[in-house]
Design a protein around this motif. Structure first.
Motif, PDB file in Angstrom:
ATOM      1  N   ALA A 199       0.826  -1.205   0.000  1.00 15.56           N
ATOM      2  CA  ALA A 199       0.000   0.000   0.000  1.00 15.56           C
ATOM      3  C   ALA A 199       0.863   1.259   0.000  1.00 15.56           C
ATOM      4  CB  ALA A 199      -0.941  -0.006   1.201  1.00 15.56           C
ATOM      5  N   GLY A 200       1.954   1.247   0.803  1.00 18.50           N
ATOM      6  CA  GLY A 200       2.838   2.410   0.833  1.00 18.50           C
ATOM      7  C   GLY A 200       3.540   2.629  -0.489  1.00 18.50           C
ATOM      8  N   LEU A 201       3.968   1.525  -1.141  1.00 20.44           N
ATOM      9  CA  LEU A 201       4.639   1.650  -2.430  1.00 20.44           C
ATOM     10  C   LEU A 201       3.682   2.165  -3.497  1.00 20.44           C
ATOM     11  CD1 LEU A 201       7.157   1.181  -4.160  1.00 20.44           C
ATOM     12  CD2 LEU A 201       6.410  -1.199  -4.464  1.00 20.44           C
ATOM     13  N   GLU A 212       9.794   9.350 -13.306  1.00 23.47           N
ATOM     14  CA  GLU A 212      10.640   9.701 -12.169  1.00 23.47           C
ATOM     15  C   GLU A 212      10.831   8.487 -11.265  1.00 23.47           C
ATOM     16  OE1 GLU A 212      12.113  12.566 -11.783  1.00 23.47           O
ATOM     17  OE2 GLU A 212      11.194  13.408 -13.601  1.00 23.47           O
ATOM     18  N   LEU A 213      11.939   8.525 -10.480  1.00 20.77           N
ATOM     19  CA  LEU A 213      12.199   7.470  -9.504  1.00 20.77           C
ATOM     20  C   LEU A 213      11.205   7.566  -8.359  1.00 20.77           C
ATOM     21  CD1 LEU A 213      16.106   7.559  -9.335  1.00 20.77           C
ATOM     22  CD2 LEU A 213      14.671   5.867 -10.493  1.00 20.77           C
ATOM     23  N   ILE A 214      10.763   6.415  -7.870  1.00 24.28           N
ATOM     24  CA  ILE A 214       9.790   6.378  -6.783  1.00 24.28           C
ATOM     25  C   ILE A 214      10.518   6.529  -5.458  1.00 24.28           C
ATOM     26  CG2 ILE A 214       8.027   4.975  -5.644  1.00 24.28           C
ATOM     27  CD1 ILE A 214       7.530   3.587  -8.293  1.00 24.28           C
ATOM     28  N   PRO A 215      10.149   7.504  -4.618  1.00 25.68           N
ATOM     29  CA  PRO A 215      10.825   7.692  -3.329  1.00 25.68           C
ATOM     30  C   PRO A 215      10.677   6.452  -2.442  1.00 25.68           C
ATOM     31  CG  PRO A 215       9.438   9.578  -3.878  1.00 25.68           C
ATOM     32  CD  PRO A 215       9.103   8.509  -4.859  1.00 25.68           C
ATOM     33  N   GLY A 216      11.699   6.208  -1.639  1.00 22.31           N
ATOM     34  CA  GLY A 216      11.665   5.097  -0.702  1.00 22.31           C
ATOM     35  C   GLY A 216      12.088   3.771  -1.285  1.00 22.31           C
ATOM     36  N   THR A 217      12.480   3.735  -2.558  1.00 20.03           N
ATOM     37  CA  THR A 217      12.899   2.482  -3.181  1.00 20.03           C
ATOM     38  C   THR A 217      14.398   2.465  -3.463  1.00 20.03           C
ATOM     39  OG1 THR A 217      12.441   3.306  -5.416  1.00 20.03           O
ATOM     40  CG2 THR A 217      10.635   2.205  -4.248  1.00 20.03           C
ATOM     41  N   ASP A 218      15.135   3.472  -2.979  1.00 19.08           N
ATOM     42  CA  ASP A 218      16.580   3.561  -3.201  1.00 19.08           C
ATOM     43  C   ASP A 218      16.931   3.520  -4.687  1.00 19.08           C
ATOM     44  OD1 ASP A 218      17.005   3.656  -0.466  1.00 19.08           O
ATOM     45  OD2 ASP A 218      17.173   1.475  -0.287  1.00 19.08           O
ATOM     46  N   GLY A 219      16.068   4.119  -5.492  1.00 23.71           N
ATOM     47  CA  GLY A 219      16.323   4.186  -6.927  1.00 23.71           C
ATOM     48  C   GLY A 219      16.078   2.892  -7.668  1.00 23.71           C
ATOM     49  N   ALA A 220      15.473   1.896  -7.008  1.00 21.46           N
ATOM     50  CA  ALA A 220      15.264   0.597  -7.658  1.00 21.46           C
ATOM     51  C   ALA A 220      14.052   0.601  -8.567  1.00 21.46           C
ATOM     52  CB  ALA A 220      15.125  -0.506  -6.609  1.00 21.46           C
ATOM     53  N   LEU A 221      13.079   1.490  -8.309  1.00 27.96           N
ATOM     54  CA  LEU A 221      11.851   1.499  -9.089  1.00 27.96           C
ATOM     55  C   LEU A 221      11.617   2.883  -9.670  1.00 27.96           C
ATOM     56  CD1 LEU A 221       9.258  -0.586  -6.999  1.00 27.96           C
ATOM     57  CD2 LEU A 221      10.369  -1.226  -9.145  1.00 27.96           C
ATOM     58  N   ARG A 222      11.102   2.893 -10.877  1.00 28.52           N
ATOM     59  CA  ARG A 222      10.756   4.130 -11.561  1.00 28.52           C
ATOM     60  C   ARG A 222       9.325   3.995 -12.077  1.00 28.52           C
ATOM     61  NH1 ARG A 222      14.145   7.693 -14.033  1.00 28.52           N
ATOM     62  NH2 ARG A 222      15.839   6.154 -13.825  1.00 28.52           N
TER      63      ARG A 222
END
Length: 514
Positions: A199-201, A212-222
């Protein structure tokens, strides 16, 4: 557009899914019996039994009589045309019945036949024995019709004794409970954590601009740029591999896995009862003495034909509230969906089911297969394994046995007097589904033991036709006490006693709110 009549199904999907109930002739002809007289007598026998059976039971006994019995007899003794079996053929058939055969695709792409023991072989023997004994009994009443087929039964009484099989089955189920009871808290916490993370993601992705990069994923997800994707779906892609992920689907999968596991472990309901929970199942009762409002969950009868009222615990109330809030439309109504009963091959009337999900532009009810898939995926995320190192699987029935075992380990009495007005959620101790012939009761049909996994969901019409033995009230954990409809004449008459019992166990807080 007015093309279809008013009684047409709501969606085109119903045309391909709802094949309807097959006729008796279609059920028997699945197995291509070559001897026409024997085929006709099996059809006549099933038609004689049909008024007292639901479609699932009729399908089961047709599979035994026509498929496992006579079709195999014809393979072992080509040209046979009588129910009087030679001793050698009868022995060969019984040996063949003990083994199940199925084909799988091997590593080289070729089909391989594998065998495994048939655990319910004696149940099948009992059904065939009932076939012979029924015909012998009917021959005394209608000699011209049944007399030519009345022959000695090839199955003796000693061959169907099941004392050892019952002990082995109980040992297997006890072993399953011993393996799963210690890891249940791990499964519950992991499922809840998975739901919150999904839910948070999803929320973080929705707040992110495409590309854009998704915050909280350490740049792993865009967040994916998907102009042609459905507007209600949120997609992301992994920065390293470019693999796309449907975050909306992942969040929905995690939530419903959490909801299924929580409701199963907190209520002790069967799988078919879970799938038939509706918005109307959540009711309130105001105590006449104190004016307290007590939340209750009404469980429709499935296997025991006994309606139950569960006192909703705070944990269960949170889960039910989350489910209803998720389903409720802006108008405040929960969507009505028509569930297809895969066992009875009928569509149930539209109801505000709690376990439904949006698929495209429509809402569909969960099926037993969907529940099983949710449990498998949730367990795969935990990495739990059994003693053999294989992935651990929880069936809905495992939660019921864990519920009972946990209650007994915590010191609750195993049973309460049948005359007691207040009982816990009960597991039937002697639930038998005997089929009753129009002529008289037939004790020759095998019973369905209560400790076996229950059948998938049944339709309301089939439950009305099924006769069930009332279960003996059994004490359960104080999380969800229940009042059985058969205990007092009015189930709500003893609600004050139930609430007092729940208050003493801590289920209802001193301020009166459960």
């Amino acid at each position: 557009m007015g093309i279809f009549p008013e009684d047409a199904p709501a969606t085109i999907r119903a045309f391909g899914l709802a094949l309807g109930q097959s006729s008796i002739e279609e059920l028997v002809d699945r197995y291509q019996i070559r001897c026409q007289p024997v085929r006709d007598v099996i059809v006549d026998y099933l038609r004689e039994r049909q008024p007292s059976l639901d479609f699932t039971s009729l399908d089961a006994i047709s599979r035994t009589r026509a498929g496992l019995f006579w079709a195999r007899i014809e393979d072992l003794a080509p040209g046979i045309d009588s129910l009087r079996l030679p001793p050698a053929v009868a022995r060969a058939w019984k040996d063949d019945l003990k083994v199940k055969r199925r084909n799988i695709v091997g590593p080289d792409g070729k089909s391989i036949e594998i065998t495994s023991p048939r655990l319910n072989a004696k149940d099948e023997l009992m059904r065939v024995r009932a076939f012979y004994l029924d015909i012998a009994q009917w021959a005394a009443e209608e000699p011209a019709r049944w007399g030519p087929w009345a022959v000695p039964c090839p199955i003796s009484d000693g061959e169907i004794h099941k004392a050892k099989e019952r002990k082995r089955r109980k040992a297997r189920m006890d072993q399953r409970t011993r393996e799963r009871l210690p890891v249940l808290p791990i499964l519950v916490s992991a499922t809840d954590r998975r739901r919150r993370e999904a839910a948070g993601l999803l929320q973080a992705a929705r707040d992110t601009e495409p590309g854009e990069l998704i915050p909280g994923t350490d740049g792993a997800l865009r967040r994916t740029i998907a102009p042609k994707a459905a507007g209600h779906l949120t997609w992301a892609e992994e920065s390293s591999s470019g693999r796309r992920r449907n975050l909306s689907y992942e969040e929905e999968e995690a939530f419903w896995a959490f909801a299924v596991i929580e409701v199963l472990r907190l209520t002790d309901v069967r799988n078919e009862e879970l799938l038939e929970l509706t918005h109307h199942s959540v009711i309130q009762y105001r105590l006449p003495s104190t004016g307290e409002v007590v939340p209750l969950l009404q469980i429709a009868p499935s296997k025991t034909d006994t309606e139950r009222l569960l006192l909703v615990s705070p944990e269960l109330a949170d889960v039910l509230s989350a489910i209803i809030s998720r389903l409720r439309r802006p108008s405040g109504m929960v969507p009505l969906v028509a569930a297809y009963d895969v066992r009875e091959k009928v569509w149930n009337p539209p109801m505000p089911l709690l376990f439904q999900r949006g698929v495209g532009s429509e809402h569909r009810a969960f099926t037993p297969t969907a529940i099983r898939k949710l449990l498998i995926n949730a367990l795969a995320a935990t990495g739990l394994t059994n003693a053999d190192g294989e992935a651990l699987f929880f069936s809905p029935h495992d939660f019921r046995r864990i519920f009972v075992t946990d209650a007994i380990m915590n010191g609750l009495p195993r049973t309460l007097p049948r005359s007691s007005a207040v009982t816990r959620t009960s597991t039937p101790q002697s639930d038998t589904r005997r089929s009753t012939l129009p002529r008289r009761s037939r004790p020759t049909e095998p019973s369905s033991p209560a400790d076996e996994p229950p059948a998938p969901g049944r339709s309301t019409a089939s439950r009305q036709r099924r006769s069930g033995t009332p279960s003996s009230p059994t004490s359960r954990s104080g999380r969800c006490p229940s009042v059985h409809a058969h205990a007092p004449s009015d189930p709500l008459a003893s609600m004050s006693t139930l609430v007092s019992d729940a208050r003493s166990s801590g289920l209802i807080q001193p301020n009166g709110h459960g």
